[in-house]
Design a protein around this motif. Structure first.
Motif, mmCIF file in Angstrom:
data_model
loop_
_atom_site.group_PDB
_atom_site.id
_atom_site.type_symbol
_atom_site.label_atom_id
_atom_site.label_comp_id
_atom_site.label_asym_id
_atom_site.label_seq_id
_atom_site.Cartn_x
_atom_site.Cartn_y
_atom_site.Cartn_z
ATOM 1 N N GLY A 218 0.814 -1.211 0.000
ATOM 2 C CA GLY A 218 0.000 0.000 0.000
ATOM 3 C C GLY A 218 0.845 1.259 0.000
ATOM 4 O O GLY A 218 0.573 2.206 -0.760
ATOM 5 N N ALA A 219 1.889 1.281 0.820
ATOM 6 C CA ALA A 219 2.767 2.455 0.893
ATOM 7 C C ALA A 219 3.529 2.649 -0.415
ATOM 8 O O ALA A 219 3.682 3.780 -0.905
ATOM 9 N N ALA A 220 4.018 1.547 -0.990
ATOM 10 C CA ALA A 220 4.785 1.627 -2.235
ATOM 11 C C ALA A 220 3.922 2.168 -3.374
ATOM 12 O O ALA A 220 4.368 3.001 -4.174
ATOM 13 N N LEU A 221 2.684 1.719 -3.443
ATOM 14 C CA LEU A 221 1.782 2.193 -4.486
ATOM 15 C C LEU A 221 1.426 3.669 -4.293
ATOM 16 O O LEU A 221 1.229 4.399 -5.270
ATOM 17 N N MET A 222 1.360 4.114 -3.044
ATOM 18 C CA MET A 222 1.008 5.504 -2.757
ATOM 19 C C MET A 222 2.023 6.489 -3.335
ATOM 20 O O MET A 222 1.674 7.628 -3.646
ATOM 21 N N LEU A 223 3.267 6.053 -3.484
ATOM 22 C CA LEU A 223 4.281 6.955 -4.041
ATOM 23 C C LEU A 223 3.912 7.358 -5.464
ATOM 24 O O LEU A 223 4.158 8.498 -5.876
ATOM 25 N N ALA A 224 3.298 6.428 -6.204
ATOM 26 C CA ALA A 224 2.846 6.742 -7.559
ATOM 27 C C ALA A 224 1.469 7.400 -7.543
ATOM 28 O O ALA A 224 1.230 8.379 -8.260
ATOM 29 N N LEU A 225 0.576 6.886 -6.724
ATOM 30 C CA LEU A 225 -0.790 7.412 -6.695
ATOM 31 C C LEU A 225 -0.851 8.853 -6.201
ATOM 32 O O LEU A 225 -1.771 9.599 -6.543
#
Length: 296
Positions: A218-225
């Protein structure tokens, strides 16, 4: 060779891993505008700070290292380097590293590096590693600091991007560290180190590993989102997170050898964080200043 002994005590493998992370944070923040002097000062300065912390950790851990098979050959255990010489080596590396960061980067990056150093040497190595099952969690703050320092060396502030990097790398540290504790279970037990698999059992550690990987994803995806990284990074982050989670879930099979499984989980954790660091280096987004959240 005496030079080799002084190199080994700095834990070169850890330094190399941190080089990739700090570069990832730097390139993410630089958005294609590379200041070579700043980059080199950040990478070299932080590497020396990490090396200093590793030397200090070796000095502190020399008693428990005697009880662990993988650390019995360390130079402070065998007496190839004296404690006084090792301490002087560590202090010198730290002074040069912090000097480079202070002179060439900015106070925010330097203070964050100091924060990570104090957490690792003071709170983790001297205290929590030996006394608490939460030592790994607290220690993850220091392990997550290199990309944050690289990022803040460019921005000069701790903003949303820095906070996301801190969260990503903290969450990554937990399954990575628990995997080591599982396949080195006998070493940690012999040394009396209260890591989660030893203190509460491998079954509990497996549960924590799964939930930490989900949170990491979730945190890793948030960097792009949130607009800091591009779609290429988003795809890679999703793929490595799913694959890592599948490896973690495979640990629940009845016929699984926990140590073999843990080594596989550990090995992929290196691939996962390396892939993310490389992708954030090349697939950043140019974010207008007004689109960023206010500095924390």
């Amino acid at each position: 060779m005496k030079l080799k002994r002084y190199l080994l005590i700095t834990k070169p493998g850890i330094i190399f891993g941190n080089l990739i992370a700090v570069a990832g944070g730097y390139f993410l923040a630089a958005q294609g505008q590379i200041d070579l002097t700043l980059l080199l000062a950040t990478v070299i300065g932080l590497s020396l700070v990490v090396a200093s912390g590793c030397v200090m950790n070796n000095c502190i851990d020399r008693d428990i290292d005697r009880h662990m098979q993988r650390t019995q050959g360390r130079v402070l255990v065998t007496g190839q380097i004296s404690l006084q010489a090792a301490m002087a080596h560590g202090v010198l590396l730290g002074l040069i590293g912090f000097g480079l960061l202070w002179w060439f980067t900015n106070p925010v990056a330097t203070l964050l590096a100091a924060f990570g150093f104090i957490i690792y040497v003071g709170f983790y190595s001297l205290w929590l590693k030996r006394t608490s099952v939460y030592g790994t969690l607290v220690g993850s703050l220091s392990g997550a600091m290199p990309p944050v320092v690289g990022y803040c060396a460019v921005t000069g502030q701790f903003d949303t991007g820095a906070a996301l990097l801190l969260l990503i790398f903290c969450l990554w540290q937990m399954p990575h560290s628990y995997a080591i504790a599982i396949f080195r279970f006998d070493d940690y037990s012999a040394a009396g180190i209260p890591v989660l698999p030893v203190k509460q059992g491998i079954k509990v550690a497996k549960q924590h590993i799964v939930w930490y990987i989900v949170a990491f994803a979730g945190a890793a995806l948030m960097l792009a989102l949130s607009g800091f990284a591009g779609y290429g990074y988003l795809v890679i982050a999703l793929l490595v997170s799913i694959w890592w989670l599948l490896i973690a879930l495979s640990g629940y099979k009845q016929e699984v050898d926990d140590r073999v499984w843990a080594r596989k989980l550990f090995g992929f954790s290196i691939i996962a964080i390396t892939a993310l660091s490389l992708m954030m280096s090349i697939d950043f987004r140019v974010v207008p200043t007004q689109a960023l959240f206010a500095a924390l």
